[in-house]
Design a protein around this motif. Structure first.
Motif, mmCIF file in Angstrom:
data_model
loop_
_atom_site.group_PDB
_atom_site.id
_atom_site.type_symbol
_atom_site.label_atom_id
_atom_site.label_comp_id
_atom_site.label_asym_id
_atom_site.label_seq_id
_atom_site.Cartn_x
_atom_site.Cartn_y
_atom_site.Cartn_z
ATOM 1 N N LEU A 135 0.837 -1.078 0.023
ATOM 2 C CA LEU A 135 0.046 -0.075 -0.002
ATOM 3 C C LEU A 135 1.029 1.344 -0.097
ATOM 4 O O LEU A 135 0.467 2.188 -0.641
ATOM 5 N N GLY A 136 2.026 1.275 0.816
ATOM 6 C CA GLY A 136 2.781 2.517 0.618
ATOM 7 C C GLY A 136 3.444 2.429 -0.269
ATOM 8 O O GLY A 136 3.473 3.650 -0.784
ATOM 9 N N LEU A 137 3.890 1.565 -1.310
ATOM 10 C CA LEU A 137 4.519 1.757 -2.551
ATOM 11 C C LEU A 137 3.569 2.248 -3.450
ATOM 12 O O LEU A 137 3.922 3.135 -4.562
ATOM 13 N N VAL A 138 2.306 1.842 -3.532
ATOM 14 C CA VAL A 138 1.274 2.173 -4.438
ATOM 15 C C VAL A 138 1.003 3.768 -4.187
ATOM 16 O O VAL A 138 0.947 4.322 -5.121
ATOM 17 N N LEU A 139 0.940 4.211 -2.799
ATOM 18 C CA LEU A 139 0.661 5.510 -2.615
ATOM 19 C C LEU A 139 1.787 6.420 -3.105
ATOM 20 O O LEU A 139 1.583 7.551 -3.716
ATOM 21 N N VAL A 140 3.005 5.871 -2.953
ATOM 22 C CA VAL A 140 4.301 6.681 -3.410
ATOM 23 C C VAL A 140 4.162 6.783 -4.941
ATOM 24 O O VAL A 140 4.503 7.696 -5.620
ATOM 25 N N ALA A 141 3.685 5.626 -5.618
ATOM 26 C CA ALA A 141 3.657 5.708 -7.102
ATOM 27 C C ALA A 141 2.632 6.761 -7.594
ATOM 28 O O ALA A 141 2.864 7.282 -8.519
ATOM 29 N N GLN A 143 13.005 4.194 -6.378
ATOM 30 C CA GLN A 143 13.910 4.544 -5.267
ATOM 31 C C GLN A 143 13.326 3.745 -4.264
ATOM 32 O O GLN A 143 13.894 3.013 -3.502
ATOM 33 N N ALA A 144 12.119 4.189 -3.743
ATOM 34 C CA ALA A 144 11.554 3.478 -2.607
ATOM 35 C C ALA A 144 11.304 1.989 -2.782
ATOM 36 O O ALA A 144 11.906 1.232 -1.761
ATOM 37 N N ALA A 145 11.052 1.364 -4.048
ATOM 38 C CA ALA A 145 10.963 0.074 -4.038
ATOM 39 C C ALA A 145 12.294 -0.483 -4.166
ATOM 40 O O ALA A 145 12.213 -1.666 -3.544
ATOM 41 N N ASP A 182 6.366 10.963 -8.176
ATOM 42 C CA ASP A 182 6.711 10.516 -9.615
ATOM 43 C C ASP A 182 7.399 9.183 -9.726
ATOM 44 O O ASP A 182 7.727 8.694 -8.540
ATOM 45 N N LEU A 183 7.584 8.686 -10.796
ATOM 46 C CA LEU A 183 8.031 7.010 -10.936
ATOM 47 C C LEU A 183 9.473 7.005 -10.433
ATOM 48 O O LEU A 183 9.833 6.034 -9.760
ATOM 49 N N ASP A 184 10.237 8.036 -10.516
ATOM 50 C CA ASP A 184 11.702 7.893 -10.019
ATOM 51 C C ASP A 184 11.615 7.658 -8.401
ATOM 52 O O ASP A 184 12.735 6.972 -8.098
#
Length: 125
Positions: free
Chosen positions: A11-17, A27-29, A21-23
């Motif tokens: 959920l956190g990675l989806v919210l960051v995406a 980096q988070a992923a 931005d995708l960059d």
């Protein structure tokens, strides 16, 4: 517990995406992937070295034609044509309950005492 942590990370990675931005999401992923890989490495090393420790308890092994008992042998007849006669003998606790027991071929071994027993071919108690 693992499912909750994995769901929260997803959920956190989806919210960051979505919100960044995708960059930044990439980096988070990468950071999350490195942390998960490190955790998996630690778990596998612990499992590898943890499995080499012996389990508690005793091992009782007997060779061909042998008799091995984890505790006492009391009031028994062991051997071909051996027999028990008379009253039953009360058992007593083994003195060393954690030692391994091994009887070689045609041998007799006990983890405790051998009392009031007939041992051998044709013996009688």
């Amino acid at each position: 517990m693992t499912a909750v942590v994995a769901g929260a990370a997803t959920l956190g990675l989806v919210l960051v995406a979505v919100l960044a931005d995708l960059d930044t999401a990439g980096q988070a992923a990468s950071v999350v992937g490195a942390v998960v890989a490190l955790a998996a490495l630690v778990v596998s090393v612990l499992a590898l070295f943890g499995s080499s420790t012996p389990t508690p308890g005793r091992r009782v092994r007997a060779g061909r034609g042998a008799v091995a008992a984890g505790g006492n042998i009391t009031g028994s007849a062991l051997g071909q044509n051996a027999k028990v006669t008379g009253r039953r003998t009360p058992a007593t606790p083994a003195r060393r309950p954690h030692d391994d027991i091994r009887a070689a071929r045609d041998g007799i071994a006990a983890g405790g005492d051998i009392t009031d027993s007939a041992l051998g071919e044709g013996s009688e108690r």
